[in-house]
Design a protein around this motif. Structure first.
Motif, PDB file in Angstrom:
ATOM      1  N   ALA A 202       0.438  -1.705   0.535  1.00  0.00           N
ATOM      2  CA  ALA A 202      -0.210  -0.128   0.223  1.00  0.00           C
ATOM      3  C   ALA A 202       0.608   1.308   0.225  1.00  0.00           C
ATOM      4  O   ALA A 202       0.365   1.978  -0.779  1.00  0.00           O
ATOM      5  CB  ALA A 202      -0.932  -0.500   1.072  1.00  0.00           C
ATOM      6  N   LEU A 203       2.297   1.295   1.141  1.00  0.00           N
ATOM      7  CA  LEU A 203       2.861   2.438   0.466  1.00  0.00           C
ATOM      8  C   LEU A 203       3.353   2.512  -0.469  1.00  0.00           C
ATOM      9  O   LEU A 203       3.533   3.559  -1.084  1.00  0.00           O
ATOM     10  CB  LEU A 203       3.773   2.326   2.060  1.00  0.00           C
ATOM     11  CG  LEU A 203       2.660   2.604   3.317  1.00  0.00           C
ATOM     12  CD1 LEU A 203       3.971   2.120   4.255  1.00  0.00           C
ATOM     13  CD2 LEU A 203       2.765   4.082   3.525  1.00  0.00           C
ATOM     14  N   ALA A 204       3.996   1.459  -0.996  1.00  0.00           N
ATOM     15  CA  ALA A 204       4.940   1.599  -2.239  1.00  0.00           C
ATOM     16  C   ALA A 204       4.420   1.975  -3.620  1.00  0.00           C
ATOM     17  O   ALA A 204       4.778   2.922  -4.304  1.00  0.00           O
ATOM     18  CB  ALA A 204       5.888  -0.115  -2.672  1.00  0.00           C
ATOM     19  N   THR A 205       2.923   1.594  -3.801  1.00  0.00           N
ATOM     20  CA  THR A 205       1.663   2.313  -4.507  1.00  0.00           C
ATOM     21  C   THR A 205       1.399   3.868  -4.063  1.00  0.00           C
ATOM     22  O   THR A 205       1.554   4.732  -5.119  1.00  0.00           O
ATOM     23  CB  THR A 205       0.246   1.517  -4.471  1.00  0.00           C
ATOM     24  OG1 THR A 205       0.701  -0.246  -4.277  1.00  0.00           O
ATOM     25  CG2 THR A 205      -0.841   1.747  -5.725  1.00  0.00           C
ATOM     26  N   LEU A 206       1.503   4.509  -2.947  1.00  0.00           N
ATOM     27  CA  LEU A 206       1.630   5.334  -2.964  1.00  0.00           C
ATOM     28  C   LEU A 206       2.305   6.420  -3.054  1.00  0.00           C
ATOM     29  O   LEU A 206       2.319   7.031  -3.892  1.00  0.00           O
ATOM     30  CB  LEU A 206       0.759   6.225  -1.466  1.00  0.00           C
ATOM     31  CG  LEU A 206       0.143   7.276  -1.296  1.00  0.00           C
ATOM     32  CD1 LEU A 206      -1.107   7.495  -1.717  1.00  0.00           C
ATOM     33  CD2 LEU A 206      -0.668   7.093   0.693  1.00  0.00           C
ATOM     34  N   LEU A 207       3.046   5.834  -2.601  1.00  0.00           N
ATOM     35  CA  LEU A 207       5.170   6.620  -3.535  1.00  0.00           C
ATOM     36  C   LEU A 207       5.418   6.801  -4.059  1.00  0.00           C
ATOM     37  O   LEU A 207       6.056   7.484  -4.600  1.00  0.00           O
ATOM     38  CB  LEU A 207       5.935   6.349  -2.144  1.00  0.00           C
ATOM     39  CG  LEU A 207       5.605   6.357  -0.584  1.00  0.00           C
ATOM     40  CD1 LEU A 207       6.612   5.451   0.192  1.00  0.00           C
ATOM     41  CD2 LEU A 207       5.621   7.654  -0.256  1.00  0.00           C
ATOM     42  N   THR A 208       4.969   5.794  -5.183  1.00  0.00           N
ATOM     43  CA  THR A 208       5.363   5.601  -6.929  1.00  0.00           C
ATOM     44  C   THR A 208       3.583   6.568  -7.473  1.00  0.00           C
ATOM     45  O   THR A 208       3.994   6.969  -8.905  1.00  0.00           O
ATOM     46  CB  THR A 208       5.442   4.149  -7.130  1.00  0.00           C
ATOM     47  OG1 THR A 208       4.233   3.856  -6.768  1.00  0.00           O
ATOM     48  CG2 THR A 208       6.363   3.220  -6.733  1.00  0.00           C
ATOM     49  N   ARG A 209       2.921   6.800  -6.898  1.00  0.00           N
ATOM     50  CA  ARG A 209       2.231   7.784  -7.554  1.00  0.00           C
ATOM     51  C   ARG A 209       2.103   9.209  -7.484  1.00  0.00           C
ATOM     52  O   ARG A 209       2.370   9.753  -8.116  1.00  0.00           O
ATOM     53  CB  ARG A 209       0.692   6.964  -6.881  1.00  0.00           C
ATOM     54  CG  ARG A 209      -0.769   8.146  -7.976  1.00  0.00           C
ATOM     55  CD  ARG A 209      -1.651   7.244  -7.197  1.00  0.00           C
ATOM     56  NE  ARG A 209      -2.896   7.958  -7.897  1.00  0.00           N
ATOM     57  CZ  ARG A 209      -4.655   8.188  -7.557  1.00  0.00           C
ATOM     58  NH1 ARG A 209      -4.722   6.976  -7.182  1.00  0.00           N
ATOM     59  NH2 ARG A 209      -5.198   8.631  -8.008  1.00  0.00           N
ATOM     60  N   ALA A 294       9.330   4.832   5.752  1.00  0.00           N
ATOM     61  CA  ALA A 294       8.657   4.556   4.092  1.00  0.00           C
ATOM     62  C   ALA A 294       8.838   5.818   3.524  1.00  0.00           C
ATOM     63  O   ALA A 294      10.029   5.860   2.008  1.00  0.00           O
ATOM     64  CB  ALA A 294       7.018   4.297   3.649  1.00  0.00           C
ATOM     65  N   PHE A 295       8.854   7.208   3.379  1.00  0.00           N
ATOM     66  CA  PHE A 295       8.852   8.327   2.619  1.00  0.00           C
ATOM     67  C   PHE A 295      10.678   8.282   2.860  1.00  0.00           C
ATOM     68  O   PHE A 295      10.847   8.643   1.554  1.00  0.00           O
ATOM     69  CB  PHE A 295       8.452   9.671   3.674  1.00  0.00           C
ATOM     70  CG  PHE A 295       9.574  11.196   2.818  1.00  0.00           C
ATOM     71  CD1 PHE A 295       8.248  11.181   1.413  1.00  0.00           C
ATOM     72  CD2 PHE A 295      10.087  11.963   2.900  1.00  0.00           C
ATOM     73  CE1 PHE A 295       8.561  11.961   1.176  1.00  0.00           C
ATOM     74  CE2 PHE A 295      10.638  12.633   2.484  1.00  0.00           C
ATOM     75  CZ  PHE A 295      10.209  13.328   1.593  1.00  0.00           C
ATOM     76  N   ALA A 296      11.452   8.813   3.579  1.00  0.00           N
ATOM     77  CA  ALA A 296      13.091   8.006   3.191  1.00  0.00           C
ATOM     78  C   ALA A 296      13.184   6.849   2.405  1.00  0.00           C
ATOM     79  O   ALA A 296      14.293   7.575   1.646  1.00  0.00           O
ATOM     80  CB  ALA A 296      13.591   8.334   5.033  1.00  0.00           C
ATOM     81  N   ILE A 297      12.947   5.935   2.783  1.00  0.00           N
ATOM     82  CA  ILE A 297      13.769   5.177   2.023  1.00  0.00           C
ATOM     83  C   ILE A 297      13.434   4.917   0.979  1.00  0.00           C
ATOM     84  O   ILE A 297      14.147   4.749  -0.442  1.00  0.00           O
ATOM     85  CB  ILE A 297      12.816   3.497   2.400  1.00  0.00           C
ATOM     86  CG1 ILE A 297      13.224   3.519   4.375  1.00  0.00           C
ATOM     87  CG2 ILE A 297      12.950   2.462   1.542  1.00  0.00           C
ATOM     88  CD1 ILE A 297      12.741   2.112   4.131  1.00  0.00           C
TER      89      ILE A 297
END
Length: 316
Positions: A202-209, A294-297
């Motif tokens: 869920a976080l990866a989907t959000l951060l790539t969008r 997650a943001f930093a990564i």
């Protein structure tokens, strides 16, 4: 001069108003009609569209295809704005004019809508459906807990739920494999204690969008930002805004509950509890720390580093 456009979207038609102009126009809520209307708008127009289930999708697609900026508005925000400016009547024409006025006055504080890719949209839909299945499973388990343990139909139903969840998880993994950047980011996020296969996805989907500039923007987007209620000398109780995607917020909370039991995060969780915070408050703070991690990564292309991330996440 920028045109500020408001739309009131219905199943059959879209009522369109332009801020500063009298009257409205009506466009059929059909792809060809909407794309023709969007192409006729002045270049660089800003368009406000209320989220209306599925009826707004063609409007958003037409506006973005024509190169304009669109704001997908929360109906609750528009309703509060109507009350604030003293609008009591409600018609399609009034609603379109109100949205045009709202965009004209508030666009600087609004986030332009970013359409998901096909993979991102499919993942979000599957995550929501998986959650619905789990809720149904839990509800049935509670409702049928007095049944004899050996009841054959109940045992079969439990096996069916397990099979369905496994199939949904397999579909999610298949979608992830279709998007290499998403898969790589999710793998790096999984190095963070507490982030499991669903929360990391869920976080990866959000951060790539979305291109969040700061971790605070990510936290606000998922609704974990505290909302002040102060007046004069009175300092009101802080409450979460709970804006944005509820499913991401729920998965982050579940991840924080798991993280609180790990060696990495448990000391920080216990520190917050010793400060007098409730278990829920401490879990929310830990959820924000996970979001910052997650943001930093994602931003720096790293994996989880306990020493560095613990220092970076000192801010709740």
């Amino acid at each position: 001069m920028t045109s500020y456009v408001g739309t009131d979207v219905g199943k059959a038609g879209v009522v369109v108003a332009v801020h500063g102009q009298d009257g409205v126009t009506v466009v059929a809520n059909a792809r060809a009609a909407l794309r023709g209307w969007a192409r006729r708008l002045p270049a660089g127009s800003l368009i406000g569209v209320e989220a209306t289930g599925v009826y707004h999708r063609e409007v958003v697609a037409a506006v973005q295809a024509a190169g304009h900026t669109v704001y997908l508005l929360n109906p609750r925000d528009v309703r509060h704005y109507a009350h604030a400016v003293g609008r009591r009547a409600k018609t399609d024409r009034i609603d379109a004019q109100l949205i045009a006025r709202y965009v004209a006055q508030e666009h600087a504080g609004l986030r332009p809508y970013v359409a998901p890719t096909a993979t991102q949209a499919a993942i979000a839909a599957l995550l929501a459906r998986r959650h619905a299945v789990v809720k149904a499973q839990v509800s049935l388990r509670q409702a049928l807990r007095e049944l004899p343990a050996g009841l054959a139909a109940w045992r079969q139903l439990q096996r069916d739920f397990k099979t369905l969840l496994a199939q949904l998880d397999a579909q999610l993994e298949q979608l992830v494999r279709q998007d290499a950047p998403l898969a790589a980011l999710r793998q790096r996020l999984r190095t963070t204690p507490g982030l499991g296969p669903l929360s990391s996805l869920a976080l990866a989907t959000l951060l790539t969008r979305y291109a969040f500039r700061r971790s605070d923007a990510l936290i606000a987007f998922v609704g974990y930002d505290p909302r002040a209620a102060d007046s004069g000398q009175h300092r009101g109780r802080r409450r979460l805004s709970k804006r944005g995607p509820a499913e991401v917020r729920r998965l982050l909370y579940a991840a924080a509950m798991a993280a609180a039991r790990t060696q990495t995060w448990q000391p920080l969780y216990q520190q917050d509890r010793q400060r007098g915070l409730s278990a829920t408050e401490a879990i929310v703070i830990l959820a924000r720390r996970l979001a910052r991690t997650a943001f930093a990564i994602a931003r720096y292309g790293t994996t989880f580093d306990p020493a560095r991330v613990t220092r970076a996440c000192a801010k709740p």
